[in-house]
Motif scaffolding. Structure first.
Motif, PDB file in Angstrom:
ATOM      1  N   TRP A  13       0.837  -1.202   0.000  1.00  0.00           N
ATOM      2  CA  TRP A  13       0.000   0.000   0.000  1.00  0.00           C
ATOM      3  C   TRP A  13       0.878   1.261   0.000  1.00  0.00           C
ATOM      4  N   ALA A  16       2.271   1.729  -3.445  1.00  0.00           N
ATOM      5  CA  ALA A  16       1.245   2.253  -4.354  1.00  0.00           C
ATOM      6  C   ALA A  16       1.061   3.757  -4.143  1.00  0.00           C
ATOM      7  N   GLN A  17       1.039   4.180  -2.888  1.00  0.00           N
ATOM      8  CA  GLN A  17       0.945   5.620  -2.610  1.00  0.00           C
ATOM      9  C   GLN A  17       2.141   6.376  -3.174  1.00  0.00           C
ATOM     10  N   HIS A  18       3.308   5.755  -3.077  1.00  0.00           N
ATOM     11  CA  HIS A  18       4.505   6.381  -3.642  1.00  0.00           C
ATOM     12  C   HIS A  18       4.394   6.490  -5.156  1.00  0.00           C
ATOM     13  N   HIS A  19       3.930   5.449  -5.802  1.00  0.00           N
ATOM     14  CA  HIS A  19       3.856   5.433  -7.262  1.00  0.00           C
ATOM     15  C   HIS A  19       2.888   6.488  -7.780  1.00  0.00           C
ATOM     16  N   PHE A  20       1.732   6.630  -7.105  1.00  0.00           N
ATOM     17  CA  PHE A  20       0.726   7.581  -7.563  1.00  0.00           C
ATOM     18  C   PHE A  20       0.884   8.966  -6.917  1.00  0.00           C
ATOM     19  N   ARG A  21       2.027   9.169  -6.248  1.00  0.00           N
ATOM     20  CA  ARG A  21       2.396  10.482  -5.704  1.00  0.00           C
ATOM     21  C   ARG A  21       1.319  11.058  -4.781  1.00  0.00           C
ATOM     22  N   GLN A  22       0.767  10.224  -3.925  1.00  0.00           N
ATOM     23  CA  GLN A  22      -0.185  10.717  -2.944  1.00  0.00           C
ATOM     24  C   GLN A  22       0.549  11.446  -1.819  1.00  0.00           C
ATOM     25  N   ARG A  25       3.633  10.265   0.169  1.00  0.00           N
ATOM     26  CA  ARG A  25       4.362   9.285  -0.655  1.00  0.00           C
ATOM     27  C   ARG A  25       4.568   7.957   0.078  1.00  0.00           C
ATOM     28  N   ASN A 138      12.324  10.641  -0.619  1.00  0.00           N
ATOM     29  CA  ASN A 138      11.110  11.457  -0.754  1.00  0.00           C
ATOM     30  C   ASN A 138      11.107  12.652   0.182  1.00  0.00           C
TER      31      ASN A 138
END
Length: 630
Positions: A13, A16-22, A25, A138
């Motif tokens: 999870w 995934a947050q890192h990939h979609f730049r939420q 990160r 990050n």
């Protein structure tokens, strides 16, 4: 089992947050995974040696990690006995394999032996450490300190060789960091090459035997087993990164071959152009056009052949939407001197892609040449909005405002320009004019000082000017007027401010007299200033210095200099007359007679200048004064 699954879920999870730049990160998820797994991680420092010949140990980053398992075992970093682990470790390119003169050790050798010993970590905990390394990247700017901290996490993961892809990920991230260092760059690029080659069954530089292709590589199931817990790029992305790094260090032909494999034709053409292989680049472009006509390839062909018809064809195929063709045509017509056509094409490209500060700058310069000042102002404003540190653009914004007589708007632009480049004397001159227009005499004095200092530091060939006569006169006159106005209104605050300004003006005049070429006007201004301030002795010194500087060869034949000399002699006589000393009057008489003789001698074949009559009258007045004092 539940703990293991929960850790995997939180780790995935977070990635995934890192990939979609939420927001964050994935930081919270990584920390939650660390908490669930009960992995103990300590980021600290210890003394150690990094190079082979290092004598004194220095502080190094160190990551200590201990798993939650009660049966955790301690293992030496170099212990790797199983055949599987040996195959995994073969992925690493070592310093000694790259160069016999390698300075760096493969691993930091810490002074305390306990710091060289590490607990065996499960593969999931190794993935968690890689995620924490990603979190460091990050959260921090990409500078040397961040790289050192990330390197400590990667070094800890690389102590074990349990999983092919986890180990490969750590090697890849370490290679990215080492590409920024001088001593590790060569090994790093070869490491990226090796990691990219292992996903191919072809023979390559780092995979040179069929045994290395068939036996030494891991099967697909091993590669995919823990892929969900790491961030590993696809092969084409890794190859593109490798090619860009090759191109950056000048290995452009190898970069072109990799770009060609990836069918990144723009990069292929550019690499061949840099390598001086224009014919090869043109061959590639024409081959692509034979398969399919595209705007991009026609634009590339235009760049290679310098023929504008290909740019026109590119615009035709794209219905006028290919901005690179517009920019190329703009540059083509600019080089030919057709500024109007050049401007039209540049503006056409900017309508499609506005974020091109270099093109906006070119538009601004062309508009200034065409006297289209509103367009120039808009162009340079776009440049400083996109690149606030572009000092030349700020200076040009100020230049446009100065042309439009808007000194109050030019002033802040000049300040921004000087923040970026304090050695540009042209901007200092512009600031001097602007400060005088705005009656900021304190800053005008400071600007004059900067120009004088800059001229002293730079070579004479730079042609840095000293403050002009009109500027110095304006500063002295304006400062004196402010002083008189403050006295007339009895404004104490304004009076104190004007006195400080006059002190700085005095310092400026003294600096100019001592450090610049002596000019008559400078001593004239200084004499006037000293007279206004009531410093009579300095007035006479300045007048005599002005007289000496006017005594250049042939002054008596120059009507302007004759007039200046006559005025100066009158002022010297007035000074002696006010003092009333016989000695001073005698000096004045000698001075007047000497000046008159030179003028008469120079005009013996022509009409005598009117200034001679003035000097005769002055001499009569002098004789009367001497008679009355005797």
């Amino acid at each position: 089992r539940n703990t293991h699954v929960a850790t995997e879920v939180m780790l995935e999870w977070g990635l995934a947050q890192h990939h979609f730049r939420q927001v964050g990160r994935g930081k919270k998820s990584f920390n939650k995974a660390l908490e669930i797994s009960k992995l103990e991680v300590e980021v600290t420092g210890a003394e150690g040696k990094r190079t082979k010949y290092q004598q004194k140990a220095t502080a190094q980053y160190l990551v200590r990690a201990k798993p939650s398992s009660q049966e955790a075992t301690v293992q030496e970093a170099a212990d790797s006995t199983s055949e599987k682990k040996a195959h995994i470790e073969k992925q690493m390119i070592k310093h000694d394999e790259v160069s016999d003169d390698a300075l760096l050790l493969e691993k930091i050798k810490f002074e305390e032996q306990d710091d060289n010993v590490h607990y065996n970590l499960p593969i999931l905990d190794q993935s968690t450490l890689l995620a924490l390394c990603l979190d460091v990247k990050n959260d921090n700017p990409m500078d040397g300190l961040t790289g050192e901290q990330m390197g400590a996490f990667l070094a800890r993961v690389l102590h074990q060789h349990d999983d092919w892809m986890v180990y490969a990920t750590a090697l890849l991230e370490r290679a990215w960091l080492e590409c920024e260092r001088t001593h590790g760059r060569e090994r790093a690029i070869l490491q990226i090459q090796a990691l990219a080659d292992q996903h191919s069954n072809r023979l390559t530089l780092t995979q040179s035997t069929f045994k290395s292709v068939e036996e030494d590589s891991a099967p697909a199931q091993d590669r995919l087993r823990n892929l969900h817990g790491i961030v590993y790029p696809p092969r084409w992305d890794m190859l593109r990164d490798l090619a860009e790094r090759y191109a950056k260090i000048g290995i452009v032909t190898s970069a072109a071959e990799i770009f060609e494999e990836l069918e990144l034709w723009d990069d292929v053409v550019e690499c061949y152009r840099v390598a001086g292989k224009e014919s090869k680049a043109e061959e590639v472009v024409r081959a692509r056009l034979a398969e399919k006509e595209t705007p991009r390839m026609y634009a590339a062909l235009g760049d290679l052949t310098k023929d504008p018809q290909y740019f026109e064809r590119s615009l035709e195929l794209s219905n006028g939407k290919f901005h690179d063709a517009h920019v190329a045509l703009g540059n083509f017509y600019f080089d030919k001197g057709e500024l109007r056509k050049s401007l039209e094409h540049f503006l056409g490209g900017l309508e499609i892609k506005p974020l091109m500060p270099t093109v906006w700058f070119r538009v601004g310069t062309i508009s200034m040449q065409l006297s289209e000042w509103d367009t120039a102002l808009k162009a340079f404003t776009e440049v400083v909005q996109q690149e606030p540190e572009e000092g030349d653009a700020w200076a040009n914004v100020a230049a446009v405002h100065m042309h439009n007589r808007r000194a109050e708007e030019a002033y802040p632009a000049l300040i921004e320009s000087l923040k970026q480049n304090r050695n540009n004397w042209r901007v200092w001159v512009s600031k001097l004019y602007t400060c005088i227009d705005l009656k900021k005499y304190d800053e005008a004095v400071q600007t004059c000082m900067e120009l004088i200092n800059l001229k002293a530091r730079r070579k004479s060939s730079d042609l840095i000017p000293t403050p002009e006569e009109k500027c110095v006169r304006a500063i002295v006159g304006g400062s004196m007027q402010n002083y008189h106005d403050a006295r007339a209104t009895s404004d104490e605050i304004a009076l104190d401010s004007s006195k400080r300004t006059l002190t700085r003006v005095k310092q400026l005049l003294d600096k100019m007299k001592s450090s610049t070429k002596s000019e008559p006007w400078l001593f004239e201004i200084s004499a006037h200033f000293n007279e206004e301030m009531g410093w009579r002795e300095e007035v006479f010194n300045d007048l005599m210095k002005e007289y000496r500087t006017l005594q250049s060869v042939g002054w008596e034949e120059n009507p302007v200099k004759i007039s200046q000399m006559t005025t100066l002699v009158k002022e010297i006589f007035s000074y002696h007359k006010t003092n009333g000393t016989k000695e001073g009057l005698l000096k004045s008489k000698l001075l007047i007679n000497g000046v008159m003789k030179k003028i008469r001698d120079a005009s013996c074949d022509s009409k005598t200048p009117s200034e001679v009559a003035e000097l005769d009258a002055l001499l009569l007045d002098l004789e009367k004064t001497m008679a009355s004092t005797s």
